[in-house]
Design a protein around this motif. Sequence first.
Motif, mmCIF file in Angstrom:
data_model
loop_
_atom_site.group_PDB
_atom_site.id
_atom_site.type_symbol
_atom_site.label_atom_id
_atom_site.label_comp_id
_atom_site.label_asym_id
_atom_site.label_seq_id
_atom_site.Cartn_x
_atom_site.Cartn_y
_atom_site.Cartn_z
ATOM 1 N N ASN A 110 -1.532 3.015 4.139
ATOM 2 C CA ASN A 110 -0.647 4.104 3.722
ATOM 3 C C ASN A 110 0.386 4.431 4.791
ATOM 4 O O ASN A 110 1.564 4.661 4.493
ATOM 5 N N MET A 111 -0.052 4.468 6.048
ATOM 6 C CA MET A 111 0.889 4.802 7.102
ATOM 7 C C MET A 111 1.888 3.667 7.330
ATOM 8 O O MET A 111 3.039 3.907 7.706
ATOM 9 N N GLY A 112 1.470 2.422 7.096
ATOM 10 C CA GLY A 112 2.414 1.316 7.163
ATOM 11 C C GLY A 112 3.486 1.437 6.090
ATOM 12 O O GLY A 112 4.674 1.188 6.350
ATOM 13 N N ALA A 113 3.070 1.834 4.883
ATOM 14 C CA ALA A 113 4.043 2.075 3.826
ATOM 15 C C ALA A 113 4.974 3.226 4.194
ATOM 16 O O ALA A 113 6.185 3.164 3.952
ATOM 17 N N SER A 114 4.426 4.277 4.792
ATOM 18 C CA SER A 114 5.243 5.423 5.205
ATOM 19 C C SER A 114 6.276 5.012 6.244
ATOM 20 O O SER A 114 7.452 5.398 6.167
ATOM 21 N N LEU A 115 5.838 4.235 7.228
ATOM 22 C CA LEU A 115 6.762 3.789 8.270
ATOM 23 C C LEU A 115 7.892 2.957 7.684
ATOM 24 O O LEU A 115 9.061 3.116 8.066
ATOM 25 N N VAL A 121 14.952 4.698 5.011
ATOM 26 C CA VAL A 121 15.795 5.877 4.826
ATOM 27 C C VAL A 121 16.689 6.099 6.039
ATOM 28 O O VAL A 121 17.901 6.354 5.918
ATOM 29 N N ALA A 122 16.101 6.000 7.237
ATOM 30 C CA ALA A 122 16.836 6.351 8.456
ATOM 31 C C ALA A 122 17.843 5.280 8.865
ATOM 32 O O ALA A 122 18.944 5.609 9.333
ATOM 33 N N TRP A 123 17.503 4.024 8.713
ATOM 34 C CA TRP A 123 18.351 2.950 9.244
ATOM 35 C C TRP A 123 19.144 2.210 8.175
ATOM 36 O O TRP A 123 20.192 1.641 8.470
ATOM 37 N N PHE A 124 18.654 2.199 6.943
ATOM 38 C CA PHE A 124 19.324 1.422 5.907
ATOM 39 C C PHE A 124 19.818 2.277 4.751
ATOM 40 O O PHE A 124 20.425 1.759 3.815
ATOM 41 N N ALA A 176 3.143 7.629 15.176
ATOM 42 C CA ALA A 176 3.987 7.925 16.331
ATOM 43 C C ALA A 176 5.394 7.358 16.149
ATOM 44 O O ALA A 176 6.394 8.003 16.503
ATOM 45 N N LEU A 177 5.481 6.163 15.583
ATOM 46 C CA LEU A 177 6.795 5.566 15.326
ATOM 47 C C LEU A 177 7.575 6.372 14.289
ATOM 48 O O LEU A 177 8.798 6.539 14.419
ATOM 49 N N VAL A 178 6.869 6.881 13.276
ATOM 50 C CA VAL A 178 7.539 7.722 12.282
ATOM 51 C C VAL A 178 8.145 8.949 12.937
ATOM 52 O O VAL A 178 9.308 9.311 12.690
ATOM 53 N N ILE A 179 7.377 9.604 13.803
ATOM 54 C CA ILE A 179 7.877 10.799 14.498
ATOM 55 C C ILE A 179 9.072 10.449 15.375
ATOM 56 O O ILE A 179 10.081 11.175 15.417
ATOM 57 N N ALA A 180 8.978 9.320 16.087
ATOM 58 C CA ALA A 180 10.065 8.907 16.974
ATOM 59 C C ALA A 180 11.355 8.637 16.196
ATOM 60 O O ALA A 180 12.454 8.922 16.675
ATOM 61 N N ILE A 181 11.234 8.099 14.993
ATOM 62 C CA ILE A 181 12.418 7.806 14.184
ATOM 63 C C ILE A 181 13.006 9.079 13.583
ATOM 64 O O ILE A 181 14.228 9.258 13.514
ATOM 65 N N VAL A 182 12.127 9.994 13.138
ATOM 66 C CA VAL A 182 12.580 11.171 12.409
ATOM 67 C C VAL A 182 13.132 12.258 13.332
ATOM 68 O O VAL A 182 14.095 12.961 12.969
ATOM 69 N N LEU A 183 12.566 12.420 14.539
ATOM 70 C CA LEU A 183 12.947 13.537 15.414
ATOM 71 C C LEU A 183 14.449 13.656 15.652
ATOM 72 O O LEU A 183 15.006 14.764 15.553
ATOM 73 N N PRO A 184 15.151 12.593 15.979
ATOM 74 C CA PRO A 184 16.598 12.751 16.226
ATOM 75 C C PRO A 184 17.452 12.867 14.964
ATOM 76 O O PRO A 184 18.659 13.049 15.061
ATOM 77 N N ARG A 185 16.829 12.777 13.789
ATOM 78 C CA ARG A 185 17.585 12.765 12.538
ATOM 79 C C ARG A 185 17.332 14.062 11.768
ATOM 80 O O ARG A 185 16.506 14.124 10.867
ATOM 81 N N ASP A 187 19.137 15.341 9.623
ATOM 82 C CA ASP A 187 19.593 15.253 8.239
ATOM 83 C C ASP A 187 18.496 14.802 7.276
ATOM 84 O O ASP A 187 18.550 15.094 6.080
ATOM 85 N N ILE A 188 17.485 14.098 7.784
ATOM 86 C CA ILE A 188 16.408 13.621 6.909
ATOM 87 C C ILE A 188 15.045 14.198 7.286
ATOM 88 O O ILE A 188 14.069 14.006 6.550
ATOM 89 N N ALA A 189 14.971 14.897 8.408
ATOM 90 C CA ALA A 189 13.673 15.327 8.939
ATOM 91 C C ALA A 189 12.904 16.215 7.964
ATOM 92 O O ALA A 189 11.695 16.026 7.749
#
Length: 347
Positions: A110-115, A121-124, A176-185, A187-189
């Motif tokens: 599930n977390m792999g799907a979330s990531l 969403v964030a990069w593409f 942890a990777l999800v948090i790292a990607i979302v924190l600076p964004r 607009d989508i956080a």
Amino acid sequence: MTARSLSALRRARVIERSNRVRLLALVAVLAGVAVISALSVAIGTREVGLSDILAAFAGRIENTDQAAVAARLPRTVLGLLAGAALGLAGAVMQGVTRNPLADPGILGVNMGASLAVVIGVAWFGIATAQAYIWTAILGAGVAAVFVYAIGSMGRGGATPLKLALAGAASSVAFAALVIAIVLPRNDIAGGIRLWQIGGIGGATFARTAEVVPVLIAGFVLCLLSARRLNALALGDDLAAGLGESVAFARAFAALGAVLLCGATTAICGPIGFLGLVVPHLCRLLVGVDHRWLLPFAALTGAGLLLGADVIGRIIARPAELDVGIVTAFVGAPFFIWVLRHQRVREL
């Protein structure tokens, strides 16, 4: 009458009695799902009467109560589909890995799907329902292969304990990777954080229809794998001796589970522990034969997830608790119980 014929008669009586018990359990589970579905339509931040429920079913929306019922109908349908998918996927994963701790959440699927969805969403900039679904399925598949590969390293291969540890570590890393990607964004956080909790609120028939074909494919693959999972339960060597291709059997069943997990995560967010709890409950009802276990896991999962959603609406009135929070409260103690009593043995 010979001793052999007496023994055959006893076996036939045992099988008949067992099938009778299973049929009674099936009727009970179906009745329970029907009752919970009715409660899901009737109960929310406001309770409605039977006349308003019937009017909403007939398509007449003339007051606030009828509008509330109309909004709960797609939510109920999505809850049934998502619960069935997660319950069935959990039973298949436990059968594929012969691990009583296997679960789409615990094994990191599930977390792999979330990531994967968060990266999309964030990069593409993915935005369509189909893009969400296939991105989540890709992420779930990659995560499943990654965890199984890590758990297979070293002496003894993919033991239950190593798979559980690899899945738990991978889940933490993916989170942890999800948090790292979302924190600076910013607009989508907000949207991502709400989605990550896991819930079925805000469901519509249009959104649910997007995911139904994938769920149907996953259901078919998983249910068709029942006999193969019974063979795998005997051990790889004996399954191969019976003519079963062990690698194909695992891949076939795992593909169905990945489709179910990815599609459900895409539309509901990651909902944990349901796939762990449901198979254990169903084994108490129907035993370990996957021809019975898999359908029961789907039905029981549907009822439990929808029941958790109803509980979330009641205990936090006038607000709601998302179903992912409720299942975590129930699933975490159950996980500890399994650890203590199963001692991480293979199935």
